[in-house]
Design a protein around this motif. Structure first.
Motif, PDB file in Angstrom:
ATOM      1  N   GLN A 191      44.207  71.233   8.275  1.00  0.00           N
ATOM      2  CA  GLN A 191      45.191  70.904   9.302  1.00  0.00           C
ATOM      3  C   GLN A 191      45.029  71.811  10.513  1.00  0.00           C
ATOM      4  O   GLN A 191      45.212  71.372  11.650  1.00  0.00           O
ATOM      5  CB  GLN A 191      46.600  71.009   8.727  1.00  0.00           C
ATOM      6  CG  GLN A 191      46.911  69.890   7.764  1.00  0.00           C
ATOM      7  CD  GLN A 191      48.249  70.050   7.081  1.00  0.00           C
ATOM      8  OE1 GLN A 191      48.855  71.120   7.100  1.00  0.00           O
ATOM      9  NE2 GLN A 191      48.708  68.980   6.439  1.00  0.00           N
ATOM     10  N   VAL A 197      44.403  70.705  14.374  1.00  0.00           N
ATOM     11  CA  VAL A 197      45.201  71.211  15.498  1.00  0.00           C
ATOM     12  C   VAL A 197      44.279  71.775  16.569  1.00  0.00           C
ATOM     13  O   VAL A 197      44.395  71.442  17.752  1.00  0.00           O
ATOM     14  CB  VAL A 197      46.215  72.290  15.027  1.00  0.00           C
ATOM     15  CG1 VAL A 197      46.832  73.012  16.206  1.00  0.00           C
ATOM     16  CG2 VAL A 197      47.283  71.665  14.170  1.00  0.00           C
ATOM     17  N   LEU A 248      49.269  65.444  22.133  1.00  0.00           N
ATOM     18  CA  LEU A 248      50.250  64.890  21.205  1.00  0.00           C
ATOM     19  C   LEU A 248      49.726  64.897  19.766  1.00  0.00           C
ATOM     20  O   LEU A 248      50.457  65.228  18.831  1.00  0.00           O
ATOM     21  CB  LEU A 248      50.638  63.471  21.616  1.00  0.00           C
ATOM     22  CG  LEU A 248      51.571  63.357  22.811  1.00  0.00           C
ATOM     23  CD1 LEU A 248      51.766  61.891  23.188  1.00  0.00           C
ATOM     24  CD2 LEU A 248      52.910  64.007  22.509  1.00  0.00           C
ATOM     25  N   LEU A 249      48.462  64.546  19.606  1.00  0.00           N
ATOM     26  CA  LEU A 249      47.872  64.596  18.271  1.00  0.00           C
ATOM     27  C   LEU A 249      47.826  66.027  17.742  1.00  0.00           C
ATOM     28  O   LEU A 249      48.052  66.270  16.559  1.00  0.00           O
ATOM     29  CB  LEU A 249      46.473  63.983  18.287  1.00  0.00           C
ATOM     30  CG  LEU A 249      46.435  62.467  18.409  1.00  0.00           C
ATOM     31  CD1 LEU A 249      45.019  61.991  18.663  1.00  0.00           C
ATOM     32  CD2 LEU A 249      47.001  61.826  17.170  1.00  0.00           C
ATOM     33  N   SER A 250      47.540  66.959  18.630  1.00  0.00           N
ATOM     34  CA  SER A 250      47.529  68.367  18.238  1.00  0.00           C
ATOM     35  C   SER A 250      48.914  68.821  17.791  1.00  0.00           C
ATOM     36  O   SER A 250      49.063  69.508  16.772  1.00  0.00           O
ATOM     37  CB  SER A 250      47.035  69.227  19.405  1.00  0.00           C
ATOM     38  OG  SER A 250      47.079  70.581  19.080  1.00  0.00           O
ATOM     39  N   LEU A 251      49.938  68.426  18.531  1.00  0.00           N
ATOM     40  CA  LEU A 251      51.311  68.780  18.156  1.00  0.00           C
ATOM     41  C   LEU A 251      51.727  68.109  16.847  1.00  0.00           C
ATOM     42  O   LEU A 251      52.451  68.701  16.047  1.00  0.00           O
ATOM     43  CB  LEU A 251      52.282  68.401  19.272  1.00  0.00           C
ATOM     44  CG  LEU A 251      52.205  69.260  20.529  1.00  0.00           C
ATOM     45  CD1 LEU A 251      53.124  68.698  21.600  1.00  0.00           C
ATOM     46  CD2 LEU A 251      52.555  70.704  20.211  1.00  0.00           C
ATOM     47  N   PHE A 252      51.267  66.895  16.622  1.00  0.00           N
ATOM     48  CA  PHE A 252      51.565  66.196  15.380  1.00  0.00           C
ATOM     49  C   PHE A 252      51.019  66.984  14.186  1.00  0.00           C
ATOM     50  O   PHE A 252      51.725  67.214  13.203  1.00  0.00           O
ATOM     51  CB  PHE A 252      50.973  64.782  15.407  1.00  0.00           C
ATOM     52  CG  PHE A 252      51.009  64.090  14.066  1.00  0.00           C
ATOM     53  CD1 PHE A 252      52.199  63.568  13.585  1.00  0.00           C
ATOM     54  CD2 PHE A 252      49.872  63.979  13.307  1.00  0.00           C
ATOM     55  CE1 PHE A 252      52.239  62.930  12.354  1.00  0.00           C
ATOM     56  CE2 PHE A 252      49.898  63.348  12.074  1.00  0.00           C
ATOM     57  CZ  PHE A 252      51.084  62.828  11.599  1.00  0.00           C
ATOM     58  N   TYR A 253      49.759  67.402  14.268  1.00  0.00           N
ATOM     59  CA  TYR A 253      49.169  68.145  13.162  1.00  0.00           C
ATOM     60  C   TYR A 253      49.761  69.546  13.046  1.00  0.00           C
ATOM     61  O   TYR A 253      49.864  70.083  11.946  1.00  0.00           O
ATOM     62  CB  TYR A 253      47.647  68.201  13.278  1.00  0.00           C
ATOM     63  CG  TYR A 253      47.009  66.951  12.753  1.00  0.00           C
ATOM     64  CD1 TYR A 253      46.909  66.732  11.386  1.00  0.00           C
ATOM     65  CD2 TYR A 253      46.518  65.979  13.601  1.00  0.00           C
ATOM     66  CE1 TYR A 253      46.355  65.574  10.880  1.00  0.00           C
ATOM     67  CE2 TYR A 253      45.947  64.826  13.111  1.00  0.00           C
ATOM     68  CZ  TYR A 253      45.870  64.632  11.749  1.00  0.00           C
ATOM     69  OH  TYR A 253      45.321  63.492  11.252  1.00  0.00           O
ATOM     70  N   ARG A 299      52.901  70.273  13.670  1.00  0.00           N
ATOM     71  CA  ARG A 299      54.182  70.026  12.996  1.00  0.00           C
ATOM     72  C   ARG A 299      53.962  69.757  11.511  1.00  0.00           C
ATOM     73  O   ARG A 299      54.699  70.252  10.657  1.00  0.00           O
ATOM     74  CB  ARG A 299      54.877  68.832  13.644  1.00  0.00           C
ATOM     75  CG  ARG A 299      56.264  68.607  13.132  1.00  0.00           C
ATOM     76  CD  ARG A 299      56.954  67.474  13.881  1.00  0.00           C
ATOM     77  NE  ARG A 299      57.753  66.737  12.935  1.00  0.00           N
ATOM     78  CZ  ARG A 299      57.446  65.562  12.424  1.00  0.00           C
ATOM     79  NH1 ARG A 299      56.373  64.944  12.786  1.00  0.00           N
ATOM     80  NH2 ARG A 299      58.229  64.977  11.561  1.00  0.00           N
ATOM     81  N   LYS A 300      52.918  69.012  11.209  1.00  0.00           N
ATOM     82  CA  LYS A 300      52.595  68.716   9.823  1.00  0.00           C
ATOM     83  C   LYS A 300      52.191  69.987   9.071  1.00  0.00           C
ATOM     84  O   LYS A 300      52.520  70.154   7.905  1.00  0.00           O
ATOM     85  CB  LYS A 300      51.451  67.699   9.795  1.00  0.00           C
ATOM     86  CG  LYS A 300      51.237  67.035   8.494  1.00  0.00           C
ATOM     87  CD  LYS A 300      50.216  65.930   8.654  1.00  0.00           C
ATOM     88  CE  LYS A 300      50.032  65.201   7.358  1.00  0.00           C
ATOM     89  NZ  LYS A 300      49.125  64.084   7.467  1.00  0.00           N
ATOM     90  N   LYS A 353      55.377  72.108   8.329  1.00  0.00           N
ATOM     91  CA  LYS A 353      56.361  71.491   7.444  1.00  0.00           C
ATOM     92  C   LYS A 353      56.099  71.938   6.008  1.00  0.00           C
ATOM     93  O   LYS A 353      54.964  71.992   5.558  1.00  0.00           O
ATOM     94  CB  LYS A 353      56.248  69.972   7.537  1.00  0.00           C
ATOM     95  CG  LYS A 353      57.401  69.227   6.907  1.00  0.00           C
ATOM     96  CD  LYS A 353      57.137  67.754   6.924  1.00  0.00           C
ATOM     97  CE  LYS A 353      57.689  67.112   8.164  1.00  0.00           C
ATOM     98  NZ  LYS A 353      57.609  65.642   8.088  1.00  0.00           N
TER      99      LYS A 353
END
Length: 158
Positions: free
Chosen positions: A16, A20, A44-49, A51-52, A55
């Protein structure tokens, strides 16, 4: 946040983190080339990963308690559903990994630049995911629930 990261496996964090870093790097390159469409998309994809990655992994208490330990047919049907799911994932990750490595090689040959490291990292992540799915399929196929009478049904073995 850091406690959630400590609960995850090291390989998962590395994969992950590579996603990022890779998407953030692509976003920076797109912004430097004044590409207003792909720059925000990669960020946005970087922020998604990210956040993942931050979590915490959840284990549903209800799922653990509802495990049908006394009913072998229920266990077998759940394993068949998991097997079908992981086989679909296996095919998807196989093609994504193959495309990623082909793209990485093509970039090395025709357009040698720093972007090759990003595509190679993403291809490595998809290869890792492919290997993990293949391991899951093998574990399910070799589970004791299928080794009894009848084993795997012919539709699930194909």
């Amino acid at each position: 946040m850091l406690a959630a990261m400590r609960e995850k496996k090291r390989g998962q964090l590395i994969a992950q983190g590579a996603a990022v870093f890779g998407f953030a790097f692509l976003g920076v390159l797109a912004v430097l080339n004044e590409n207003v469409a792909f720059g925000p998309l990669f960020f946005l994809l970087s922020l998604f990963y990210l956040r993942k990655m931050m979590k915490s992994p959840r284990v549903e208490k209800e799922d653990v308690e509802s495990c049908p330990g006394d009913n072998p047919e229920a266990i077998k049907s759940e394993l068949l559903q998991m097997l079908e799911y992981y086989r679909r994932l296996l095919k998807s990750w196989q093609w994504i990994a193959l495309f990623g490595w082909i793209l990485s090689i093509a970039l090395v040959v025709y357009f040698p630049s720093l972007i090759v490291t990003v595509t190679a990292a993403l291809a490595a992540y998809s290869t890792y995911a492919f290997i993990r799915c293949r391991q899951a399929v093998r574990r399910i196929e070799n589970s004791p629930a299928f080794s009894g009478k009848g084993g795997l049904p012919s539709s699930a073995a194909d």
